[in-house]
Design a protein around this motif. Structure first.
Motif, mmCIF file in Angstrom:
data_model
loop_
_atom_site.group_PDB
_atom_site.id
_atom_site.type_symbol
_atom_site.label_atom_id
_atom_site.label_comp_id
_atom_site.label_asym_id
_atom_site.label_seq_id
_atom_site.Cartn_x
_atom_site.Cartn_y
_atom_site.Cartn_z
ATOM 1 N N GLU A 91 -75.526 -24.231 83.492
ATOM 2 C CA GLU A 91 -74.522 -23.556 84.312
ATOM 3 C C GLU A 91 -74.301 -22.123 83.823
ATOM 4 O O GLU A 91 -73.206 -21.720 83.437
ATOM 5 N N LYS A 92 -75.366 -21.355 83.851
ATOM 6 C CA LYS A 92 -75.332 -20.013 83.265
ATOM 7 C C LYS A 92 -74.266 -19.120 83.902
ATOM 8 O O LYS A 92 -73.572 -18.371 83.229
ATOM 9 N N SER A 93 -74.139 -19.215 85.204
ATOM 10 C CA SER A 93 -73.196 -18.337 85.891
ATOM 11 C C SER A 93 -71.747 -18.787 85.737
ATOM 12 O O SER A 93 -70.815 -18.013 85.975
ATOM 13 N N LYS A 94 -71.532 -20.025 85.305
ATOM 14 C CA LYS A 94 -70.178 -20.564 85.199
ATOM 15 C C LYS A 94 -69.432 -19.979 84.002
ATOM 16 O O LYS A 94 -68.204 -19.816 84.034
ATOM 17 N N PHE A 95 -70.149 -19.633 82.959
ATOM 18 C CA PHE A 95 -69.503 -19.239 81.704
ATOM 19 C C PHE A 95 -69.653 -17.739 81.464
ATOM 20 O O PHE A 95 -70.354 -17.299 80.562
ATOM 21 N N MET A 96 -68.983 -16.983 82.289
ATOM 22 C CA MET A 96 -68.987 -15.528 82.151
ATOM 23 C C MET A 96 -67.911 -15.133 81.148
ATOM 24 O O MET A 96 -66.728 -15.413 81.349
#
Length: 532
Positions: A133-138
Motif C-alpha cells: 500500500e505504497k500510496s496509503k502511507f504518505m
C-alpha cells in the motif's frame, strides 16, 4: 573493621555486583529475592545496604526488620517502590540514579517522532500482511519543521540538540529556561501559547506535577495548528488522552506517539486502535546501555557512602557529615522552606539566586544549605529534584547562584535571606531558627514579620487599609478553614501590607475566589511546605 555487607535483591548487571566486591564490600547477589517479601524480611537484618530496581518493595514492614540497614540504592529514577518516609524515620538513606537514562529516553522520543512522521508501524504491519500500500502511507519530512519542546531540562535539552542536528527549528517552553541558556542551546524560548500555535511536532519532557498535569488539555490542544503531531515519552497524565483521541479522529491532530499513559500498565486507552498513533509500553529507559549505566552508578554511590560517608543523589538526607547534622538540621529545613516559598511564588524564568548568611549560620556548611535552598526552589517544577541534583539542574538552566556570608548584623544570632532575580523582578524572603529549634519567616519583600511555618499556608498582599484582618478571619471561619497562626506586616502606614496564614488544611479554590471578589487583595497565594 567489619566489611559492609550489601544485598542485591533485583536483577543488576554482574559488572555492578563486581564493583561492590572490588571496593571491598561483601555482597550477596539474589536477583529474585525481592519478589519474596517474607524471605526479604527474614534476611534484611544482616545487611548494611540494599541495591534494587523496581521489583523489590521496600515497605515499612521490611524496614522494621532492617536493624543494620544504612542505605537503599535504586538503579533508576523512580522510587515509588520505597517508603521514603519510613526510611527517613529509620535513618536509612534512599539513593537513586537520576541521570543514567537521559540519552536513552531522548533517543526514544526522536525515534517515536520519526515513526509517527512516516507511519512506520502501520506500514510495517501492512507489508508483513502481504499488502503493498505504497500510496496509503504518505509521510512528512522532519527537516525545516518546527519542533515544540515542552520542558528543556536534561532529557528535553538532549532532544533539542538532536532535533537541531536534523535541521529542525526548535522552540522551547520552560519557565526555568533563561534567555542566555536558550541561546547557548540554539533554541528559541517562547511561551506555551506561542509554542502550541507554531509547532509542527510537540514533544513533552516535564515531570508530572500539579502545574504540568494535563498541560496539553482539551483547551490547549485546540490552540495547536492543524496537522500537528504529538510525542509523549515523559509521564502519563501530561496530555488529556480523551481530548487528544477526539482531535485525532477529527483530523486536527495528524498523529501521536506515546510511550507513557495516564494508567499503567495500559491494557486499554482512548488512543489505542486509532490510525497513525504509535504506542510503546514505557520503553524510554529500556536499552542495554541505560540499564547498565544506572546499575554501575548505584553500585559506585552505595560503595562511596558505606566506605567514606560521601552522599550522592540522596532523596531524603542533606549532604552533611554526622557531626554537622545535629546542629544544621533545623537550618537545613529553614533553607528548604525559604526556597519553597520563593519557588511557589515565582512563575517566570529565574536568572539568579542570591543567598545571604548572617551570624552563626554563616559558619556552617554553606554548600549543604545552598543545596537545600535551590532544591526548595526547584521542587515546584521538578518534584524529583533533591539536594544533590538541584545545583546541577540549576546550572543546566543557566541559573547563577551566589553566596554571601557576614558577621551578626541585627537582632538575630543568625539568619538566612534568599533573593531570586528574574527578568521582571527581584523577590526575597528571610528566616531564622529560634531557640526551640523551629524555623520562622522573619521578612518578606523587606517587610518584617514573625511567622511560624506550617504545611498549609495562605499568603496575601494588599494596601494597608482597615478591614483586612476581619475579611480574612470571617471568610475563613464561614468556610470552615481553621487558622492556626496569623501574621501581618506592612512597609509603612498606608503602604504595602502582607498577611501569612498558617491553616490546618489547604484553602479551597472557592474560598480564595471569595477573597478575590472583595477587591481588597492584590495577591492571594496558597502555599505548601514539607514540615515533617
Amino acid at each position: 573493621m567489619t566489611k559492609p555487607k550489601v544485598l542485591v535483591s533485583d536483577k543488576l548487571s554482574p559488572t555492578a555486583v563486581q564493583i561492590f566486591r572490588d571496593r571491598g564490600i561483601d555482597v550477596d547477589f539474589e536477583p529474585d529475592l525481592g519478589k519474596d517479601k517474607d524471605k526479604l524480611a527474614e534476611v534484611i537484618g544482616q545487611y548494611d545496604g540494599l541495591a534494587i530496581r523496581s521489583a523489590t518493595k521496600v515497605t515499612e514492614s521490611i524496614l522494621r526488620h532492617a536493624g543494620k540497614l544504612r542505605v537503599v540504592g535504586r538503579a533508576g529514577i523512580g522510587t515509588d517502590n520505597v517508603d521514603k518516609d519510613a526510611a527517613s524515620k529509620k535513618g536509612v538513606i534512599v539513593m537513586n540514579t537520576p541521570f543514567g537514562n537521559m540519552i536513552t529516553t531522548a533517543e526514544h522520543a526522536i525515534a517515536m517522532m520519526f515513526a509517527v512522521a512516516r507511519q512506520i508501524p502501520e506500514a510495517s504491519a501492512s507489508t508483513h500482511a502481504g499488502k503493498w500500500e505504497k500510496s496509503k502511507f504518505m509521510g512528512v519530512e522532519l527537516t525545516s519543521k518546527t519542533l515544540g519542546v515542552i520542558g528543556a531540562g536534561n532529557i528535553g535539552g538532549i532532544v533539542c540538540d538532536r532535533a537541531r542536528g536534523l535541521k529542525m527549528k526548535v522552540v522551547a517552553y520552560d519557565p526555568f529556561l533563561s534567555e542566555d541558556k536558550a541561546q547557548k542551546m540554539g533554541v528559541e524560548k517562547v511561551e506555551l501559547d506561542e509554542l502550541l500555535a507554531r509547532a509542527d511536532f510537540i514533544t513533552l519532557h516535564v515531570p508530572l506535577t500539579d502545574t504540568t498535569r494535563n498541560i496539553l488539555s482539551a483547551e490547549n490542544l485546540a490552540k495547536t495548528r492543524k496537522g500537528v503531531r504529538i510525542i509523549n515519552c515523559a509521564r502519563g497524565g501530561l496530555v488529556d488522552e480523551e481530548a487528544l483521541a477526539e482531535m485525532l479522529k477529527s483530523g486536527h491532530v495528524a498523529g501521536a506517539a506515546f510511550d507513557v499513559f495516564s494508567k499503567e500498565p495500559a491494557t486499554e486507552n482512548p488512543l489505542f486502535g486509532l490510525p497513525n498513533v504509535v504506542c510503546t509500553p514505557h520503553l524510554g529507559a529500556a536499552t542495554t546501555e541505560a540499564q547498565e549505566n544506572v546499575a554501575l552508578q548505584v553500585a559506585e554511590q552505595m560503595s562511596d557512602y558505606l566506605l567514606t560517608g560521601a552522599v550522592s543523589n540522596a532523596l531524603n538526607m542533606p549532604s552533611v557529615t554526622a557531626e554537622e547534622a545535629k546542629v544544621m538540621g533545623p537550618w537545613v529545613k529553614l533553607a528548604g522552606h525559604l526556597g519553597a516559598f520563593i519557588g511557589q511564588m515565582t512563575d517566570e524564568p529565574i536568572k539568579a539566586i542570591n543567598i545571604l548568611y548572617d551570624g552563626t549560620v554563616a559558619q556552617m556548611n554553606l554548600d549543604a544549605l545552598n543545596c537545600a535552598v535551590v532544591a526548595g526552589i526547584m521542587k515546584k517544577a521538578n518534584p524529583d529534584v533533591n539536594m544533590v541534583s538541584a545545583p546541577v539542574v540549576a546550572k543546566e538552566r543557566g541559573i547563577k547562584i551566589s553566596t554571601t556570608n557576614q558577621d551578626k548584623s541585627g537582632a538575630f544570632d543568625g539568619y538566612i535571606k534568599v533573593t531570586v532575580v528574574t527578568e521582571k523582578r527581584e523577590r526575597s524572603i528571610a528566616g531564622t531558627v529560634f531557640s526551640d529549634g523551629k524555623p520562622r519567616f522573619i521578612q518578606i519583600k523587606g517587610i518584617n514579620i514573625d511567622a511560624e511555618i506550617g504545611a498549609h499556608m495562605l499568603y496575601t498582599t494588599n494596601a494597608d487599609v482597615p478591614g483586612i484582618i476581619g475579611t480574612l478571619g470571617q471568610t475563613m471561619g464561614e468556610n470552615g478553614v481553621n487558622i492556626a497562626n496569623f501574621t501581618l506586616g506592612r512597609s509603612d502606614k498606608g503602604g504595602e501590607a502582607i498577611a501569612l496564614l498558617y491553616v490546618d488544611a489547604e484553602v479551597p479554590a472557592p474560598v480564595r475566589e471569595k477573597l478575590a471578589s472583595t477587591g481588597m487583595f492584590r495577591q492571594i497565594k496558597p502555599l505548601e511546605f514539607d514540615v515533617d
